[in-house]
Design a protein around this motif. Structure first.
Motif, PDB file in Angstrom:
ATOM      1  N   GLU A 168       0.824  -1.207   0.000  1.00 49.85           N
ATOM      2  CA  GLU A 168       0.000   0.000   0.000  1.00 49.85           C
ATOM      3  C   GLU A 168       0.858   1.256   0.000  1.00 49.85           C
ATOM      4  N   LYS A 169       2.153   1.120  -0.264  1.00 58.05           N
ATOM      5  CA  LYS A 169       3.047   2.275  -0.287  1.00 58.05           C
ATOM      6  C   LYS A 169       2.691   3.202  -1.441  1.00 58.05           C
ATOM      7  N   ALA A 170       2.903   4.490  -1.223  1.00 56.87           N
ATOM      8  CA  ALA A 170       2.523   5.489  -2.228  1.00 56.87           C
ATOM      9  C   ALA A 170       3.221   5.260  -3.563  1.00 56.87           C
ATOM     10  N   GLN A 171       4.456   4.767  -3.530  1.00 58.02           N
ATOM     11  CA  GLN A 171       5.217   4.578  -4.766  1.00 58.02           C
ATOM     12  C   GLN A 171       4.874   3.277  -5.484  1.00 58.02           C
ATOM     13  N   MET A 172       3.996   2.476  -4.904  1.00 55.68           N
ATOM     14  CA  MET A 172       3.585   1.214  -5.521  1.00 55.68           C
ATOM     15  C   MET A 172       2.472   1.510  -6.528  1.00 55.68           C
ATOM     16  N   VAL A 173       2.807   1.438  -7.816  1.00 52.89           N
ATOM     17  CA  VAL A 173       1.901   1.926  -8.863  1.00 52.89           C
ATOM     18  C   VAL A 173       1.035   0.835  -9.488  1.00 52.89           C
ATOM     19  N   PHE A 174       1.133  -0.394  -8.977  1.00 53.34           N
ATOM     20  CA  PHE A 174       0.478  -1.526  -9.635  1.00 53.34           C
ATOM     21  C   PHE A 174      -0.897  -1.875  -9.062  1.00 53.34           C
ATOM     22  N   ALA A 175      -1.417  -1.082  -8.134  1.00 49.21           N
ATOM     23  CA  ALA A 175      -2.623  -1.466  -7.393  1.00 49.21           C
ATOM     24  C   ALA A 175      -3.814  -1.815  -8.289  1.00 49.21           C
ATOM     25  N   GLU A 176      -4.060  -1.027  -9.330  1.00 44.85           N
ATOM     26  CA  GLU A 176      -5.217  -1.301 -10.193  1.00 44.85           C
ATOM     27  C   GLU A 176      -5.126  -2.666 -10.854  1.00 44.85           C
ATOM     28  N   ASP A 177      -3.909  -3.061 -11.231  1.00 44.79           N
ATOM     29  CA  ASP A 177      -3.712  -4.314 -11.956  1.00 44.79           C
ATOM     30  C   ASP A 177      -3.511  -5.513 -11.021  1.00 44.79           C
ATOM     31  N   SER A 178      -2.717  -5.326  -9.965  1.00 44.73           N
ATOM     32  CA  SER A 178      -2.349  -6.462  -9.119  1.00 44.73           C
ATOM     33  C   SER A 178      -3.329  -6.718  -7.989  1.00 44.73           C
ATOM     34  N   LEU A 179      -4.072  -5.703  -7.572  1.00 38.02           N
ATOM     35  CA  LEU A 179      -4.985  -5.847  -6.441  1.00 38.02           C
ATOM     36  C   LEU A 179      -6.453  -5.639  -6.831  1.00 38.02           C
ATOM     37  N   ILE A 180      -6.784  -4.473  -7.356  1.00 36.03           N
ATOM     38  CA  ILE A 180      -8.187  -4.110  -7.577  1.00 36.03           C
ATOM     39  C   ILE A 180      -8.852  -4.999  -8.628  1.00 36.03           C
ATOM     40  N   PHE A 181      -8.236  -5.151  -9.788  1.00 35.41           N
ATOM     41  CA  PHE A 181      -8.828  -5.962 -10.863  1.00 35.41           C
ATOM     42  C   PHE A 181      -9.041  -7.418 -10.439  1.00 35.41           C
ATOM     43  N   PRO A 182      -8.032  -8.107  -9.890  1.00 35.94           N
ATOM     44  CA  PRO A 182      -8.278  -9.486  -9.444  1.00 35.94           C
ATOM     45  C   PRO A 182      -9.321  -9.594  -8.339  1.00 35.94           C
ATOM     46  N   ILE A 183      -9.256  -8.700  -7.359  1.00 33.98           N
ATOM     47  CA  ILE A 183     -10.175  -8.784  -6.227  1.00 33.98           C
ATOM     48  C   ILE A 183     -11.621  -8.556  -6.676  1.00 33.98           C
ATOM     49  N   GLU A 184     -11.845  -7.592  -7.550  1.00 35.41           N
ATOM     50  CA  GLU A 184     -13.200  -7.343  -8.046  1.00 35.41           C
ATOM     51  C   GLU A 184     -13.747  -8.565  -8.783  1.00 35.41           C
ATOM     52  N   ASN A 185     -12.929  -9.182  -9.610  1.00 33.61           N
ATOM     53  CA  ASN A 185     -13.394 -10.334 -10.387  1.00 33.61           C
ATOM     54  C   ASN A 185     -13.549 -11.582  -9.536  1.00 33.61           C
ATOM     55  N   LEU A 186     -12.675 -11.753  -8.549  1.00 29.53           N
ATOM     56  CA  LEU A 186     -12.835 -12.879  -7.632  1.00 29.53           C
ATOM     57  C   LEU A 186     -14.130 -12.754  -6.837  1.00 29.53           C
ATOM     58  N   ARG A 187     -14.413 -11.560  -6.373  1.00 29.54           N
ATOM     59  CA  ARG A 187     -15.631 -11.347  -5.602  1.00 29.54           C
ATOM     60  C   ARG A 187     -16.871 -11.677  -6.436  1.00 29.54           C
ATOM     61  N   LYS A 188     -16.918 -11.203  -7.683  1.00 30.37           N
ATOM     62  CA  LYS A 188     -18.053 -11.485  -8.556  1.00 30.37           C
ATOM     63  C   LYS A 188     -18.178 -12.984  -8.831  1.00 30.37           C
ATOM     64  N   THR A 189     -17.037 -13.626  -9.061  1.00 29.28           N
ATOM     65  CA  THR A 189     -17.034 -15.052  -9.389  1.00 29.28           C
ATOM     66  C   THR A 189     -17.560 -15.884  -8.230  1.00 29.28           C
ATOM     67  N   PHE A 190     -17.061 -15.633  -7.025  1.00 26.24           N
ATOM     68  CA  PHE A 190     -17.497 -16.413  -5.871  1.00 26.24           C
ATOM     69  C   PHE A 190     -18.925 -16.050  -5.449  1.00 26.24           C
ATOM     70  N   ALA A 191     -19.300 -14.802  -5.630  1.00 27.44           N
ATOM     71  CA  ALA A 191     -20.649 -14.375  -5.235  1.00 27.44           C
ATOM     72  C   ALA A 191     -21.727 -15.083  -6.053  1.00 27.44           C
ATOM     73  N   ALA A 192     -21.361 -15.573  -7.240  1.00 25.75           N
ATOM     74  CA  ALA A 192     -22.332 -16.295  -8.069  1.00 25.75           C
ATOM     75  C   ALA A 192     -22.795 -17.582  -7.394  1.00 25.75           C
ATOM     76  N   GLY A 193     -21.973 -18.109  -6.486  1.00 24.17           N
ATOM     77  CA  GLY A 193     -22.416 -19.212  -5.637  1.00 24.17           C
ATOM     78  C   GLY A 193     -22.144 -20.616  -6.122  1.00 24.17           C
ATOM     79  N   HIS A 194     -21.597 -20.800  -7.335  1.00 26.46           N
ATOM     80  CA  HIS A 194     -21.406 -22.160  -7.837  1.00 26.46           C
ATOM     81  C   HIS A 194     -19.986 -22.686  -7.599  1.00 26.46           C
ATOM     82  N   ILE A 195     -19.080 -21.835  -7.093  1.00 26.35           N
ATOM     83  CA  ILE A 195     -17.723 -22.294  -6.770  1.00 26.35           C
ATOM     84  C   ILE A 195     -17.584 -22.337  -5.259  1.00 26.35           C
ATOM     85  N   LYS A 196     -17.611 -23.534  -4.726  1.00 24.89           N
ATOM     86  CA  LYS A 196     -17.519 -23.719  -3.283  1.00 24.89           C
ATOM     87  C   LYS A 196     -17.197 -25.182  -3.003  1.00 24.89           C
TER      88      LYS A 196
END
Length: 260
Positions: A26-54
């Motif tokens: 989370e350091k200010a100079q870490m410029v990869f957040a959109e690609d390495s954190l936000i994009f995967p986390i958003e898609n993982l949340r949507k995928t698991f929320a669908a309920g068929h992967i468990k």
């Protein structure tokens, strides 16, 4: 620098803390957040929320000491088994799971997850849940028939792999071979979630450059289908940051399931 002189992650290893600081902090100079954190986390949340992967068992086969992608999964699986190639990466993960002094801080990733879920007050609960779900962190050797020998793993309901195929594969044949090995760990009908970088040839940790196998979306799709998977969802995000630490041009997210 000649690509032939690049180091190999699974042969030479790297400092996992430096890697996390470069690409996932989370350091200010870490410029990869959109690609390495936000994009995967958003898609993982949507995928698991669908309920068929468990299910009962989820295997994690990911690069370095990453765990941010498991915050969503821990709500849907009883046991998470983390497989690592390098001892230093095992130590880094265990430092976090055991709440040891000096462990890498993943609170910003937990907050992203709970914010997306609309439960911003549950950051601490999410951390507790994930620590409880990670039952084992196991050394593996991808070249062995049983990669966790002498331990025999139970067939998995799901595998998540973040970045590992990029860094262990020398070429297309290698990628397909490892993908088939991963498939062998899954139950028929089990799910596979792949997150990787597109068009990448190297990544940097400290003063060292490491090899990465470059592929595109079409190749990944064909490789998965050839390994017996049916693709359920595929998303690609183009790179938006500016940094010479790595030359990837996009991030790939694929959710698939193994044919019966």
């Amino acid at each position: 620098m000649d690509p032939c002189t690049y180091k190999r992650y699974h042969i030479h290893g790297h400092d996992p803390r430096q890697y996390l600081d470069h690409y996932f902090s989370e350091k200010a100079q870490m410029v990869f957040a959109e690609d390495s954190l936000i994009f995967p986390i958003e898609n993982l949340r949507k995928t698991f929320a669908a309920g068929h992967i468990k299910g009962g068992v989820l295997l994690d086969l990911s690069h370095s000491s990453l765990i941010h992608h498991l915050y969503s999964a821990c709500e849907f699986f009883k046991d998470i088994i983390v497989l690592k190639i390098q001892d230093r990466c095992i130590m880094e993960v265990k430092r976090w799971t055991d709440k040891r002094t000096g462990a890498f801080h993943w609170g910003h990733a937990a907050k992203l997850h709970v914010d997306i879920e609309g439960k911003s007050h549950r950051v601490e609960d999410k951390e507790v849940k994930l620590r409880s779900a990670i039952q084992h962190v196991v050394k593996c050797d991808l070249e062995k028939e049983n990669m966790t020998e002498p331990i025999v793993l139970p067939p998995a309901d799901c595998i998540i792999s973040v970045g590992l195929l990029n860094v262990i594969s020398k070429d297309q044949d290698d990628y397909i071979r490892y993908l088939r090995k991963f498939s062998g760990l899954l139950k028929p009908g089990g799910h596979f979630i792949l997150i990787g970088c597109l068009g990448v040839t190297y990544f940097t940790v400290g003063k060292d450059k490491f090899h990465a196998f470059s592929y595109d979306e079409e190749f990944a799709r064909k490789a998965l289908e050839g390994a017996g998977f049916i693709i359920d969802d595929c998303k690609v995000k183009k790179r938006t940051n500016v940094s010479d630490l790595s030359d990837y041009n996009g991030v790939l997210f694929i959710a698939a399931h193994k044919k019966y």
